[in-house]
Scaffold this motif. Sequence first.
Motif, short mmCIF file in Angstrom:
data_model
loop_
_atom_site.label_atom_id
_atom_site.label_comp_id
_atom_site.label_asym_id
_atom_site.label_seq_id
_atom_site.Cartn_x
_atom_site.Cartn_y
_atom_site.Cartn_z
N LEU A 245 -22.34 10.92 -20.51
CA LEU A 245 -22.87 12.11 -19.84
C LEU A 245 -21.76 12.76 -19.04
O LEU A 245 -21.02 12.07 -18.33
CB LEU A 245 -24.01 11.73 -18.90
N ILE A 246 -21.64 14.06 -19.17
CA ILE A 246 -20.69 14.82 -18.36
C ILE A 246 -21.51 15.85 -17.60
O ILE A 246 -22.19 16.68 -18.21
CB ILE A 246 -19.59 15.47 -19.21
N ASN A 247 -21.46 15.72 -16.28
CA ASN A 247 -22.28 16.57 -15.40
C ASN A 247 -23.76 16.50 -15.80
O ASN A 247 -24.47 17.50 -15.79
CB ASN A 247 -21.79 18.01 -15.38
N GLY A 248 -24.20 15.30 -16.19
CA GLY A 248 -25.60 15.07 -16.53
C GLY A 248 -25.99 15.47 -17.94
O GLY A 248 -27.14 15.31 -18.32
N ILE A 249 -25.07 16.00 -18.72
CA ILE A 249 -25.37 16.44 -20.09
C ILE A 249 -24.83 15.41 -21.08
O ILE A 249 -23.63 15.11 -21.09
CB ILE A 249 -24.77 17.83 -20.37
N MET A 250 -25.72 14.88 -21.91
CA MET A 250 -25.32 13.89 -22.92
C MET A 250 -24.42 14.57 -23.95
O MET A 250 -24.77 15.61 -24.51
CB MET A 250 -26.56 13.31 -23.60
N GLN A 251 -23.28 13.97 -24.20
CA GLN A 251 -22.34 14.50 -25.18
C GLN A 251 -22.74 14.06 -26.58
O GLN A 251 -23.16 12.92 -26.78
CB GLN A 251 -20.92 14.02 -24.86
N PRO A 252 -22.63 14.94 -27.57
CA PRO A 252 -23.01 14.56 -28.93
C PRO A 252 -22.09 13.47 -29.47
O PRO A 252 -20.91 13.43 -29.16
CB PRO A 252 -22.86 15.86 -29.73
N GLN A 253 -22.66 12.60 -30.27
CA GLN A 253 -21.92 11.52 -30.92
C GLN A 253 -21.13 10.67 -29.92
O GLN A 253 -20.00 10.26 -30.20
CB GLN A 253 -20.97 12.08 -31.98
N VAL B 298 -18.44 1.82 -17.59
CA VAL B 298 -19.86 1.96 -17.35
C VAL B 298 -20.05 2.35 -15.90
O VAL B 298 -19.32 1.90 -15.03
CB VAL B 298 -20.61 0.64 -17.66
N GLY B 299 -21.00 3.19 -15.64
CA GLY B 299 -21.16 3.71 -14.29
C GLY B 299 -20.68 5.14 -14.30
O GLY B 299 -20.62 5.78 -15.34
N SER B 300 -20.34 5.65 -13.14
CA SER B 300 -19.90 7.05 -13.11
C SER B 300 -18.59 7.18 -12.37
O SER B 300 -18.21 6.32 -11.57
CB SER B 300 -20.98 7.93 -12.48
N LEU B 301 -17.91 8.24 -12.66
CA LEU B 301 -16.65 8.55 -11.99
C LEU B 301 -16.52 10.05 -11.89
O LEU B 301 -17.16 10.80 -12.62
CB LEU B 301 -15.45 7.94 -12.74
N THR B 302 -15.69 10.49 -10.98
CA THR B 302 -15.38 11.90 -10.83
C THR B 302 -13.95 12.11 -11.33
O THR B 302 -13.05 11.36 -10.96
CB THR B 302 -15.48 12.34 -9.34
N ILE B 303 -13.76 13.10 -12.14
CA ILE B 303 -12.42 13.39 -12.66
C ILE B 303 -11.65 14.11 -11.56
O ILE B 303 -12.08 15.14 -11.04
CB ILE B 303 -12.49 14.26 -13.93
N HIS B 304 -10.52 13.54 -11.19
CA HIS B 304 -9.68 14.11 -10.12
C HIS B 304 -8.72 15.16 -10.68
O HIS B 304 -8.48 15.22 -11.89
CB HIS B 304 -8.90 13.00 -9.42
N ALA C 111 -20.32 9.71 -16.84
CA ALA C 111 -20.97 8.41 -16.88
C ALA C 111 -20.99 7.92 -18.32
O ALA C 111 -21.44 8.63 -19.21
CB ALA C 111 -22.39 8.50 -16.34
N VAL C 112 -20.45 6.72 -18.54
CA VAL C 112 -20.47 6.10 -19.86
C VAL C 112 -21.51 5.00 -19.81
O VAL C 112 -21.41 4.08 -19.01
CB VAL C 112 -19.09 5.52 -20.23
N THR C 113 -22.51 5.13 -20.67
CA THR C 113 -23.59 4.14 -20.72
C THR C 113 -23.72 3.63 -22.15
O THR C 113 -23.06 4.15 -23.07
CB THR C 113 -24.93 4.78 -20.29
N ALA C 114 -24.59 2.67 -22.34
CA ALA C 114 -24.85 2.15 -23.69
C ALA C 114 -25.48 3.21 -24.58
O ALA C 114 -25.38 3.14 -25.80
CB ALA C 114 -25.74 0.93 -23.60
N ASP C 115 -26.12 4.22 -23.99
CA ASP C 115 -26.75 5.30 -24.76
C ASP C 115 -25.79 6.42 -25.13
O ASP C 115 -26.03 7.17 -26.06
CB ASP C 115 -27.92 5.89 -23.97
N GLY C 116 -24.74 6.58 -24.35
CA GLY C 116 -23.79 7.65 -24.61
C GLY C 116 -23.06 8.07 -23.36
O GLY C 116 -23.17 7.43 -22.31
#
Length: 182
Positions: free
Chosen positions: A115-123, A141-147, A108-113
């Motif tokens: 998230l991969i599997n719910g964990i915010m990635q640094p920087q 923006v929103g979420s996607l599943t990597i195929h 999920a790419v948001t304005a805050d950062g």
Amino acid sequence: MIGSVLISKSQPKPSLETWDRFALKALLVLTAILILIGYGCARYRIGIDDQISQCLPPYRWYLIDTFDRDIQRDQLIAFRATDAMAPYFRREQTIIKRVAGMPGDQVAVTADGTLINGIMQPQSDPALAKALGLSVADFLVGSLTIHDGFLWVMGATRDSFDSRYWGVLPNSQVIGRAYALF
């Protein structure tokens, strides 16, 4: 005084190798060296990050192993840029990024950062979008599943131009594993 008798045995002279034999040995050694150099050049490449703003500081020099395509999370990989990566990268340019997401991961790419599997990635806040004069809404923006057959790659800085801006990376673009040298 007892006299000593010096008995001299003639030492055998070292046999001199014939020129033909020496040339054959030298040719074999040279051939082996050339084969090793050829193998090394086919397998390894050197990558140099010449960007002003590096995405994987403090490293600028990388060794790329083109035979190692066993992709793992958090390792560095080298891949070829596509048209979707313009204007920062030209088509077929070699890029090095960290594998942040693997098949099956939720991103999920948001304005805050990011998230991969719910964990915010640094920087991972999309600071580059603002620098480009674009809104985060122009990107993923929103979420996607990597195929299967795709990866999510990121740099280590807020302004890295990576999957946050152009999406998943097809495995077919991967050149090989990269190792940071210095």
